[in-house]
Structure formats: C-alpha cells, structure tokens
Design an enzyme around this catalytic site. Structure first.
Site, short mmCIF file in Angstrom:
data_model
loop_
_atom_site.label_atom_id
_atom_site.label_comp_id
_atom_site.label_asym_id
_atom_site.label_seq_id
_atom_site.Cartn_x
_atom_site.Cartn_y
_atom_site.Cartn_z
CG HIS A 156 27.12 80.41 85.01
ND1 HIS A 156 26.71 81.72 85.11
CD2 HIS A 156 26.04 79.66 85.34
CE1 HIS A 156 25.44 81.77 85.46
NE2 HIS A 156 25.00 80.52 85.63
CB CYS A 172 23.57 78.52 87.83
SG CYS A 172 23.01 77.38 86.55
#
Length: 197
Positions: A156, A172
């Site tokens: 992301h 992440c």
C-alpha cells in the site's frame, strides 16, 4: 548529432512529454541510441530508462514497453510475479521473465517483521489518500499448502513518505503514493508475490 545528457526524471508518470527534439533532419536513415549514463537526478529513486513514443516527421511511432532482463536469481515458476527483497528494500515486478519496474519500499521493523513467504494479490482497494494506506492497497493472501488464506498484510501507499527505504512498518509493504498509484493499475488480481530476505 549528439544531444548530450537528457534528464528523464519526473515525480509522476507523464505520457508523450517531449524530452528531446532534433529539429529538421536531412532525408535518409537515422539511428537513435538510448543509454544510461550511470548518473541520475538526485531526486530519482530508480535507475531505469522509460519512454513511450518517438515522433518522426510528425508521425508518432509507439515505442515498445521498456523492459530490462530479470535478475538471474528471480527464476520463479510464474509468468507474472512481484518480489519484495527485504535486504535491499525494493519491490521488483517481473512479467514473462523480464523486470518491468522496481520501486523502493518500506518493510516491517524488527518487532513486526514482514514474513518471508509466498503470497497472492487477493483483493485491491481504493483507500483514503490521507490514511495510513495512502490512496491504494493490495491485500496479500498467504500460501498455506495448496490454499491461500486472508491476512492483514498489504502492499500500500503511506502517509509517512519519509519511511520509504527503511524498516518501519507493522509488516506491510509501503510504497511512495505516486508509485502505488501507477503500480496498482499494473497488477492484476491473482498476481503471485514473494517476500524474501
């Protein structure tokens, strides 16, 4: 004619922007050679050359999609895949054995490391650009045997751009927002992902 160096750096993707023009050329065959000088704009994070067209005598000639050969160690059995290399903090996107693009990323910090595993992009989301996910998010489903299971891990954007190129996330993979906007559209659902040390 030797044009000298042409700086192709841009903080965002631009289509058919004129970066060099020769003016009038005499009739006959002409050769255009593109090459990397070994130098780059201080603001640039990559070292690849990208171009989308030549305009020859007023006729636009579309250029092929620029690719570089994939690194030899990227010899995974899929036609399309993403490699997140935690040792150099980069994302590599490989299609049909060729390295299409590479981006700097942030991965998990020491207390919340990004697992080394095989994944698949199982969902894609448009997110609030001001959120911790930036404007785009791709959910990673982790391989367990012959299945892929839902996880909280994603590729992301970020609201902390300075973290890119560091070990900073909760596991992440973070990208610059201007990179994830481009990359999101390139990656189809089901694309395989490898995270490795």
């Amino acid at each position: 004619e030797t044009p000298g160096d042409v700086d192709l750096y841009s903080p965002s993707v631009q289509s058919q922007r004129v970066v060099y023009s020769t003016g009038v050329l005499p009739y006959g065959q002409h050769t255009v050679t593109l090459g990397w000088t070994g130098r780059k704009n201080p603001a640039a994070t990559g070292t690849y050359i990208s171009y989308d067209a030549f305009d020859v005598g007023g006729d636009i000639v579309q250029a092929p999609v620029p690719v570089r050969p994939a690194f030899a160690e990227f010899n995974y059995p899929w036609n399309r895949y993403i490699v997140i290399d935690k040792s150099d903090l980069r994302l590599y996107y490989v299609v049909d054995g060729a390295l299409v693009v590479s981006y700097p990323v942030a991965v998990g910090k020491a207390s919340t490391q990004t697992p080394s595993a095989i994944w698949r992009v199982g969902a894609k989301y448009y997110t609030d650009p001001s959120s911790v996910y930036g404007p785009r998010k791709m959910r990673l489903f982790r391989q367990q045997g012959s299945n892929f299971v839902f996880t909280a891990y994603n590729i992301h954007g970020t609201n902390n751009d300075a973290s890119i190129g560091t070990y900073a996330s909760h596991g992440c993979i973070r990208m610059h927002n201007y990179d994830v906007l481009v990359f999101f559209d390139m990656v189809p659902l089901g694309t395989m992902v490898v995270t490795r040390n």
